[in-house]
Design a protein around this motif. Structure first.
Motif, PDB file in Angstrom:
ATOM      1  N   MET A 186       4.156   9.128   2.558  1.00 30.97           N
ATOM      2  CA  MET A 186       2.916   9.902   2.246  1.00 30.97           C
ATOM      3  C   MET A 186       1.963   9.506   2.809  1.00 30.97           C
ATOM      4  SD  MET A 186       1.574  10.634  -1.500  1.00 30.97           S
ATOM      5  CE  MET A 186       3.010  11.484  -1.785  1.00 30.97           C
ATOM      6  N   SER A 187       0.684  10.070   2.887  1.00 29.99           N
ATOM      7  CA  SER A 187      -0.540   9.622   3.112  1.00 29.99           C
ATOM      8  C   SER A 187      -1.859   9.978   2.395  1.00 29.99           C
ATOM      9  CB  SER A 187      -0.768   9.132   4.279  1.00 29.99           C
ATOM     10  OG  SER A 187      -1.157  10.499   5.223  1.00 29.99           O
ATOM     11  N   VAL A 188      -2.333   9.094   1.763  1.00 32.30           N
ATOM     12  CA  VAL A 188      -3.189   9.499   1.164  1.00 32.30           C
ATOM     13  C   VAL A 188      -5.290   9.536   1.783  1.00 32.30           C
ATOM     14  CG1 VAL A 188      -5.339   8.540  -0.700  1.00 32.30           C
ATOM     15  CG2 VAL A 188      -2.890   8.693  -0.690  1.00 32.30           C
ATOM     16  N   ASN A 189      -5.544  10.838   2.817  1.00 33.91           N
ATOM     17  CA  ASN A 189      -7.333  10.517   3.719  1.00 33.91           C
ATOM     18  C   ASN A 189      -7.991  10.614   2.369  1.00 33.91           C
ATOM     19  OD1 ASN A 189      -5.294  11.061   5.928  1.00 33.91           O
ATOM     20  ND2 ASN A 189      -5.245  12.826   4.893  1.00 33.91           N
ATOM     21  N   TRP A 190      -8.968   9.739   2.460  1.00 38.11           N
ATOM     22  CA  TRP A 190     -10.039   9.410   1.439  1.00 38.11           C
ATOM     23  C   TRP A 190     -10.996   9.091   2.001  1.00 38.11           C
ATOM     24  CZ3 TRP A 190     -13.072   5.311   1.904  1.00 38.11           C
ATOM     25  CH2 TRP A 190     -12.494   4.252   3.138  1.00 38.11           C
ATOM     26  N   ARG A 191     -12.281   9.833   1.732  1.00 37.19           N
ATOM     27  CA  ARG A 191     -14.229   9.774   1.956  1.00 37.19           C
ATOM     28  C   ARG A 191     -14.563   9.716   1.184  1.00 37.19           C
ATOM     29  NH1 ARG A 191     -16.267  11.041   6.600  1.00 37.19           N
ATOM     30  NH2 ARG A 191     -14.564  12.144   7.463  1.00 37.19           N
ATOM     31  N   LEU A 243     -18.083  10.420  -0.250  1.00 36.03           N
ATOM     32  CA  LEU A 243     -19.225  11.135  -0.167  1.00 36.03           C
ATOM     33  C   LEU A 243     -20.586  10.790  -0.244  1.00 36.03           C
ATOM     34  CD1 LEU A 243     -17.554  14.246  -2.209  1.00 36.03           C
ATOM     35  CD2 LEU A 243     -17.301  13.318   0.077  1.00 36.03           C
ATOM     36  N   THR A 244     -21.285   9.927  -0.703  1.00 35.59           N
ATOM     37  CA  THR A 244     -21.818   9.251  -0.505  1.00 35.59           C
ATOM     38  C   THR A 244     -22.493   8.392   0.320  1.00 35.59           C
ATOM     39  OG1 THR A 244     -21.527   8.932  -3.211  1.00 35.59           O
ATOM     40  CG2 THR A 244     -24.055   7.143  -1.863  1.00 35.59           C
ATOM     41  N   THR A 245     -21.228   7.131   1.263  1.00 36.75           N
ATOM     42  CA  THR A 245     -21.674   7.001   2.563  1.00 36.75           C
ATOM     43  C   THR A 245     -21.130   7.823   3.402  1.00 36.75           C
ATOM     44  OG1 THR A 245     -19.978   5.199   1.981  1.00 36.75           O
ATOM     45  CG2 THR A 245     -21.737   4.698   0.863  1.00 36.75           C
ATOM     46  N   GLY A 246     -20.233   8.237   3.800  1.00 38.52           N
ATOM     47  CA  GLY A 246     -19.270   8.996   5.134  1.00 38.52           C
ATOM     48  C   GLY A 246     -18.654   8.007   5.231  1.00 38.52           C
ATOM     49  N   VAL A 247     -17.821   6.530   4.574  1.00 34.36           N
ATOM     50  CA  VAL A 247     -16.926   5.761   4.642  1.00 34.36           C
ATOM     51  C   VAL A 247     -15.696   6.855   4.800  1.00 34.36           C
ATOM     52  CG1 VAL A 247     -15.727   3.588   4.844  1.00 34.36           C
ATOM     53  CG2 VAL A 247     -18.448   3.858   5.026  1.00 34.36           C
ATOM     54  N   ALA A 248     -14.631   6.978   5.868  1.00 36.14           N
ATOM     55  CA  ALA A 248     -13.640   7.616   5.173  1.00 36.14           C
ATOM     56  C   ALA A 248     -12.350   6.566   6.104  1.00 36.14           C
ATOM     57  CB  ALA A 248     -13.756   9.190   5.861  1.00 36.14           C
ATOM     58  N   GLY A 249     -10.894   6.522   5.233  1.00 39.22           N
ATOM     59  CA  GLY A 249      -9.580   6.834   6.094  1.00 39.22           C
ATOM     60  C   GLY A 249      -8.554   6.996   5.273  1.00 39.22           C
ATOM     61  N   THR A 250      -7.746   6.775   5.848  1.00 40.77           N
ATOM     62  CA  THR A 250      -6.527   7.120   6.036  1.00 40.77           C
ATOM     63  C   THR A 250      -5.144   5.696   5.747  1.00 40.77           C
ATOM     64  OG1 THR A 250      -6.712   8.644   6.911  1.00 40.77           O
ATOM     65  CG2 THR A 250      -4.718   8.690   6.552  1.00 40.77           C
ATOM     66  N   THR A 251      -4.873   6.208   4.403  1.00 43.49           N
ATOM     67  CA  THR A 251      -3.598   4.712   4.471  1.00 43.49           C
ATOM     68  C   THR A 251      -2.389   5.286   3.997  1.00 43.49           C
ATOM     69  OG1 THR A 251      -3.665   2.688   3.613  1.00 43.49           O
ATOM     70  CG2 THR A 251      -4.654   4.792   1.733  1.00 43.49           C
ATOM     71  N   ALA A 252      -1.067   4.972   4.705  1.00 47.10           N
ATOM     72  CA  ALA A 252      -0.108   5.481   4.358  1.00 47.10           C
ATOM     73  C   ALA A 252       0.992   4.588   3.386  1.00 47.10           C
ATOM     74  CB  ALA A 252       1.404   5.158   5.394  1.00 47.10           C
ATOM     75  N   LEU A 253       1.452   5.477   2.110  1.00 42.75           N
ATOM     76  CA  LEU A 253       2.057   4.600   0.756  1.00 42.75           C
ATOM     77  C   LEU A 253       3.892   4.291   1.575  1.00 42.75           C
ATOM     78  CD1 LEU A 253       0.007   6.923  -2.221  1.00 42.75           C
ATOM     79  CD2 LEU A 253      -0.472   4.562  -0.897  1.00 42.75           C
ATOM     80  N   GLY A 309     -19.551   4.543  -4.762  1.00 43.60           N
ATOM     81  CA  GLY A 309     -20.385   6.746  -4.550  1.00 43.60           C
ATOM     82  C   GLY A 309     -19.183   6.996  -4.932  1.00 43.60           C
ATOM     83  N   THR A 310     -18.861   8.709  -4.886  1.00 42.69           N
ATOM     84  CA  THR A 310     -18.026   9.694  -5.266  1.00 42.69           C
ATOM     85  C   THR A 310     -17.370   9.480  -4.539  1.00 42.69           C
ATOM     86  OG1 THR A 310     -19.835  10.928  -6.347  1.00 42.69           O
ATOM     87  CG2 THR A 310     -17.931  11.777  -5.981  1.00 42.69           C
ATOM     88  N   ILE A 311     -15.865   9.741  -4.197  1.00 43.24           N
ATOM     89  CA  ILE A 311     -14.598   9.184  -3.578  1.00 43.24           C
ATOM     90  C   ILE A 311     -14.014  10.608  -3.843  1.00 43.24           C
ATOM     91  CG2 ILE A 311     -12.702   7.861  -2.314  1.00 43.24           C
ATOM     92  CD1 ILE A 311     -15.281   6.561  -2.250  1.00 43.24           C
ATOM     93  N   ALA A 312     -13.937  10.923  -2.741  1.00 42.13           N
ATOM     94  CA  ALA A 312     -12.676  12.239  -2.609  1.00 42.13           C
ATOM     95  C   ALA A 312     -11.533  11.730  -1.890  1.00 42.13           C
ATOM     96  CB  ALA A 312     -13.085  13.576  -1.857  1.00 42.13           C
ATOM     97  N   ALA A 313      -9.647  12.667  -2.158  1.00 40.94           N
ATOM     98  CA  ALA A 313      -9.022  12.186  -1.940  1.00 40.94           C
ATOM     99  C   ALA A 313      -7.860  12.784  -1.569  1.00 40.94           C
ATOM    100  CB  ALA A 313      -8.522  10.550  -3.012  1.00 40.94           C
ATOM    101  N   VAL A 314      -7.140  13.117  -0.777  1.00 44.15           N
ATOM    102  CA  VAL A 314      -6.414  14.016  -0.407  1.00 44.15           C
ATOM    103  C   VAL A 314      -4.839  13.432  -0.327  1.00 44.15           C
ATOM    104  CG1 VAL A 314      -5.462  16.439   0.796  1.00 44.15           C
ATOM    105  CG2 VAL A 314      -8.042  15.587   0.144  1.00 44.15           C
TER     106      VAL A 314
END
Length: 78
Positions: free
Chosen positions: A1-6, A8-18, A47-52
């Motif tokens: 499983m991976s989690v993609n996050w961003r 939304l305040t700064t634009g910084v994003a990443g993906t991490t595997a669990l 900031g505000t973080i969005a995660a999928v």
């Protein structure tokens, strides 16, 4: 499983595997322990973080996959 996050305040994003937590076979497995993942910490900044969460991006060695409805979560980070 991976989690993609961003962030939304700064634009910084990443993906991490669990990593999947191996079941403890010394006692009966309860339904909430059938599919557990080890927690992981990522640096997102304030900031505000969005995660999928995405299942299937990193399938297990045995190839077993499950169908999961996609979802999105947002939360504030101080």
């Amino acid at each position: 499983m991976s989690v993609n996050w961003r962030n939304l305040t700064t634009g910084v994003a990443g993906t991490t595997a669990l990593r999947l937590v191996e079941p403890d076979h010394s006692r009966p497995t309860t339904p909430e322990n059938w599919c557990r993942y080890a927690p992981i910490t990522v640096v997102t900044g304030s900031g505000t973080i969005a995660a999928v969460a995405e299942v299937g991006a990193y399938p297990p060695v045995d190839g077993y996959q499950i169908l999961v409805n996609p979802g999105l979560g947002t939360f504030p980070v101080p």
